[in-house]
Motif scaffolding. Structure first.
Motif, short mmCIF file in Angstrom:
data_model
loop_
_atom_site.label_atom_id
_atom_site.label_comp_id
_atom_site.label_asym_id
_atom_site.label_seq_id
_atom_site.Cartn_x
_atom_site.Cartn_y
_atom_site.Cartn_z
N ILE A 128 0.86 -1.19 0.00
CA ILE A 128 0.00 0.00 0.00
C ILE A 128 0.89 1.23 0.00
O ILE A 128 1.80 1.36 0.82
N VAL A 129 0.59 2.15 -0.92
CA VAL A 129 1.36 3.40 -1.02
C VAL A 129 0.38 4.57 -0.88
O VAL A 129 -0.20 5.02 -1.88
N PRO A 130 0.17 5.07 0.37
CA PRO A 130 -0.77 6.19 0.55
C PRO A 130 -0.11 7.50 0.13
O PRO A 130 0.90 7.92 0.69
N MET A 131 -0.70 8.16 -0.86
CA MET A 131 -0.18 9.44 -1.35
C MET A 131 -1.32 10.41 -1.59
O MET A 131 -1.39 11.09 -2.63
N GLY A 132 -2.23 10.51 -0.62
CA GLY A 132 -3.33 11.45 -0.73
C GLY A 132 -4.27 11.10 -1.86
O GLY A 132 -4.74 9.97 -1.97
N SER A 133 -4.54 12.07 -2.74
CA SER A 133 -5.47 11.86 -3.86
C SER A 133 -4.85 11.04 -4.98
O SER A 133 -5.53 10.74 -5.97
N HIS A 134 -3.58 10.68 -4.86
CA HIS A 134 -2.91 9.88 -5.88
C HIS A 134 -2.29 8.64 -5.25
O HIS A 134 -1.19 8.21 -5.62
N SER A 135 -2.99 8.04 -4.31
CA SER A 135 -2.52 6.81 -3.70
C SER A 135 -2.66 5.66 -4.70
O SER A 135 -3.48 5.71 -5.62
N TYR A 136 -1.87 4.61 -4.48
CA TYR A 136 -1.92 3.47 -5.39
C TYR A 136 -1.47 2.23 -4.65
O TYR A 136 -0.89 2.29 -3.56
N MET A 137 -1.72 1.08 -5.28
CA MET A 137 -1.30 -0.22 -4.80
C MET A 137 -0.17 -0.71 -5.71
O MET A 137 -0.30 -0.68 -6.94
N GLU A 138 0.90 -1.18 -5.12
CA GLU A 138 2.02 -1.67 -5.90
C GLU A 138 1.99 -3.19 -5.91
O GLU A 138 1.96 -3.84 -4.87
N ASP A 139 1.97 -3.74 -7.17
CA ASP A 139 2.01 -5.19 -7.35
C ASP A 139 3.45 -5.63 -7.25
O ASP A 139 4.27 -5.34 -8.13
N ILE A 140 3.76 -6.36 -6.10
CA ILE A 140 5.14 -6.74 -5.85
C ILE A 140 5.60 -7.81 -6.83
O ILE A 140 6.76 -7.82 -7.27
N VAL A 141 4.68 -8.67 -7.26
CA VAL A 141 5.05 -9.77 -8.15
C VAL A 141 5.26 -9.27 -9.58
O VAL A 141 6.30 -9.51 -10.21
N GLU A 142 4.28 -8.50 -10.10
CA GLU A 142 4.35 -8.06 -11.48
C GLU A 142 5.04 -6.72 -11.63
O GLU A 142 5.18 -6.22 -12.77
N LYS A 143 5.44 -6.10 -10.52
CA LYS A 143 6.18 -4.85 -10.54
C LYS A 143 5.42 -3.76 -11.30
O LYS A 143 5.92 -3.13 -12.23
N LYS A 144 4.18 -3.52 -10.90
CA LYS A 144 3.40 -2.46 -11.54
C LYS A 144 2.54 -1.75 -10.50
O LYS A 144 2.28 -2.28 -9.42
N GLU A 145 2.10 -0.54 -10.88
CA GLU A 145 1.29 0.28 -9.99
C GLU A 145 -0.17 0.20 -10.40
O GLU A 145 -0.50 0.29 -11.58
N LEU A 146 -1.02 0.05 -9.41
CA LEU A 146 -2.46 0.00 -9.62
C LEU A 146 -3.06 1.19 -8.89
O LEU A 146 -3.09 1.22 -7.67
N PRO A 147 -3.54 2.21 -9.61
CA PRO A 147 -3.98 3.46 -8.98
C PRO A 147 -5.28 3.29 -8.19
O PRO A 147 -6.12 2.46 -8.53
N LEU A 148 -5.38 4.12 -7.16
CA LEU A 148 -6.62 4.21 -6.38
C LEU A 148 -7.28 5.57 -6.62
O LEU A 148 -7.93 6.12 -5.74
N TYR A 149 -7.13 6.05 -7.82
CA TYR A 149 -7.72 7.35 -8.18
C TYR A 149 -8.10 7.28 -9.66
O TYR A 149 -7.61 6.45 -10.43
N SER A 150 -9.00 8.19 -10.06
CA SER A 150 -9.46 8.23 -11.45
C SER A 150 -9.95 9.64 -11.75
O SER A 150 -10.27 10.41 -10.83
N SER A 151 -10.04 9.92 -13.06
CA SER A 151 -10.52 11.23 -13.49
C SER A 151 -11.93 11.18 -14.05
O SER A 151 -12.48 12.20 -14.44
N GLY A 152 -12.54 9.97 -14.13
CA GLY A 152 -13.89 9.83 -14.63
C GLY A 152 -13.96 9.84 -16.15
O GLY A 152 -12.97 9.57 -16.84
N GLY A 153 -15.13 10.14 -16.74
CA GLY A 153 -15.32 10.18 -18.20
C GLY A 153 -15.60 8.79 -18.74
O GLY A 153 -15.73 7.79 -18.01
N LEU A 154 -15.70 8.72 -20.11
CA LEU A 154 -15.98 7.45 -20.74
C LEU A 154 -14.84 6.46 -20.55
O LEU A 154 -15.05 5.26 -20.44
N LYS A 155 -13.64 7.00 -20.50
CA LYS A 155 -12.49 6.13 -20.32
C LYS A 155 -12.53 5.42 -18.99
O LYS A 155 -12.00 4.33 -18.81
N PHE A 156 -13.22 6.05 -18.00
CA PHE A 156 -13.27 5.48 -16.67
C PHE A 156 -13.90 4.09 -16.66
O PHE A 156 -13.48 3.21 -15.92
#
Length: 420
Positions: free
Chosen positions: A300-328
């Motif tokens: 767990i990487v708490p960084m306020g409005s841009h916090s994310y989860m780090e996948d230790i196995v696959e070495k990637k970041e999974l965000p806990l934030y979004s900007s909305g829209g159709l892409k969301f």
């Protein structure tokens, strides 16, 4: 008119001579001029208390020694009076020269003088008797011892005198030594007094320091009691519970005033949702560190409005934030971050159940592969946004915050030794 008045030489009162004084023959004058033996000087004023009648002498600096004649004489009387006055004056001069008292005297002063003379006479008679008795005692004493006995006694006395003189010399030497020792003792006494004065000052200073230390100790005791009271309050206070306030607002779960989720009728801003996810991530990371849990899959990487989860196995970041829209709706990374967060919460639950065997721990909403179960309704709600409605997603987020709130409440209810 013929007058023959004189003044008393003691009290200076006017006196009148007896008529017999005018008819004195040579035999009477010779008898009156005989010397009077009176070796003691008389002070009538000093012995006035012992007289029945006494008139003290009138102080007058103008009066001269001798007597004073007053009166008024006519021309016919001056011749005969001159002889009489001359005779009377010579008589008084002779009487004054043969005694210690000036003449003439008045009757009262004469009576006083007689009383004084009688008193001295009695005193002389008493002394005469005493001397006579002493003389008689001396006459009755035995004859003195022979000369050899007296010589022997004299030698003894001389030896005794020598011994006493020697002893006196020793005593004087001893006195000198004592005086020397006394001087030394006086010096020592002075030094001791100064030392005592210094010690009293030190004692007073130490007493003052003691009082200051006692005051400081009492102050520290009061502070210690206050700190202990504060410590007890802090011990009873759950820091996490105080730092993270989780509640609900209708269909929304709320953490520290930030709504997590959105509805078509209540379009919550994504900045608020991102901030709520940052607070949730900070809380879960604190719980993990509180129990010393080591996560193996995600970090767990708490960084306020841009916090994310780090996948230790696959070495990637999974965000806990979004900007909305159709892409969301097609943002799989955001869904992966939320699933990873729920996986860490499930892992935390299992870890607590293992270490707290004697303390029952169970979350109100069961977690399984990114979903939460509403046990009464037997309904599962996915935490993903894809292929899910906003209502179900918001409800899943509310259940997740409820589980976090349940973790905080359980930790606050347990003793500190539970987590040691």
């Amino acid at each position: 008119m013929e007058t023959n008045e004189f003044k008393c030489q003691q009290c200076h009162q006017i006196i009148k001579l007896d008529e017999s004084m005018r008819f004195l023959n040579e035999h009477d004058i010779a008898e009156l001029t005989l010397p009077i033996q009176n070796p003691v000087e008389l002070d009538i004023a000093e012995h006035a208390d012992s007289f029945d009648k006494c008139v003290l002498q009138i102080a007058n600096s103008d009066l001269q020694h001798g007597f004073t004649v007053v009166g008024d004489f006519g021309p016919r009387e001056k011749a005969s009076l001159s002889h009489h006055m001359k005779l009377t004056s010579e008589l008084f001069d002779l009487m004054s020269s043969t005694s210690d008292v000036d003449h003439p005297l008045c009757q009262e002063c004469c009576d006083g003088l007689l009383q004084l003379l009688e008193s001295q006479l009695r005193l002389s008679e008493t002394e005469y008797k005493d001397y006579k008795e002493y003389l008689k005692e001396l006459e009755n004493q035995p004859e003195q011892e022979d000369l050899s006995a007296l010589q022997e006694e004299l030698e003894k006395l001389e030896l005794e005198e020598s011994r006493l003189l020697s002893e006196l010399g020793n005593l004087e030497a001893r006195s000198t030594d004592l005086q020397t020792q006394l001087s030394k003792d006086q010096i020592v006494k002075k030094e001791l007094l100064e030392e005592e004065k210094r010690l009293w000052k030190e004692s007073a200073e130490q007493e003052r320091q003691k009082m200051l230390a006692e005051d400081e100790l009492r102050s520290l005791d009061v502070q210690l009691k206050q700190e202990q009271i504060l410590l007890e309050k802090l011990k009873q206070t759950n820091a996490l519970n105080a730092a993270f306030h989780i509640w609900h607002d209708g269909h929304f779960g709320v953490i520290n005033g930030l709504h997590l989720g959105r509805l078509p009728s209540v379009p919550v801003e994504w900045s608020e949702i991102n901030g709520a996810w940052g607070q949730a991530a900070l809380l879960l990371e604190a719980l993990v560190r509180r129990f010393g849990l080591k996560l193996t899959r995600y970090r767990i990487v708490p960084m306020g409005s841009h916090s994310y989860m780090e996948d230790i196995v696959e070495k990637k970041e999974l965000p806990l934030y979004s900007s909305g829209g159709l892409k969301f709706f097609w943002d799989s990374k955001f869904d992966g971050g939320m699933v990873a967060f729920l996986d860490c919460l499930q892992h935390f639950q299992e870890h607590v159940e293992k270490i707290a065997l004697n303390y029952r721990f169970q979350l109100p909403y069961r977690i399984d592969r990114g979903k939460l179960e509403d046990r009464p309704a037997k309904q599962w709600y996915s935490i993903k946004m894809q292929l899910n409605s906003e209502e179900n997603w918001t409800k899943a987020l509310k259940y997740m915050l409820t589980n976090l709130k349940w973790c905080l409440a359980w930790i606050a209810s347990q003793p500190t030794s539970t987590f040691s």
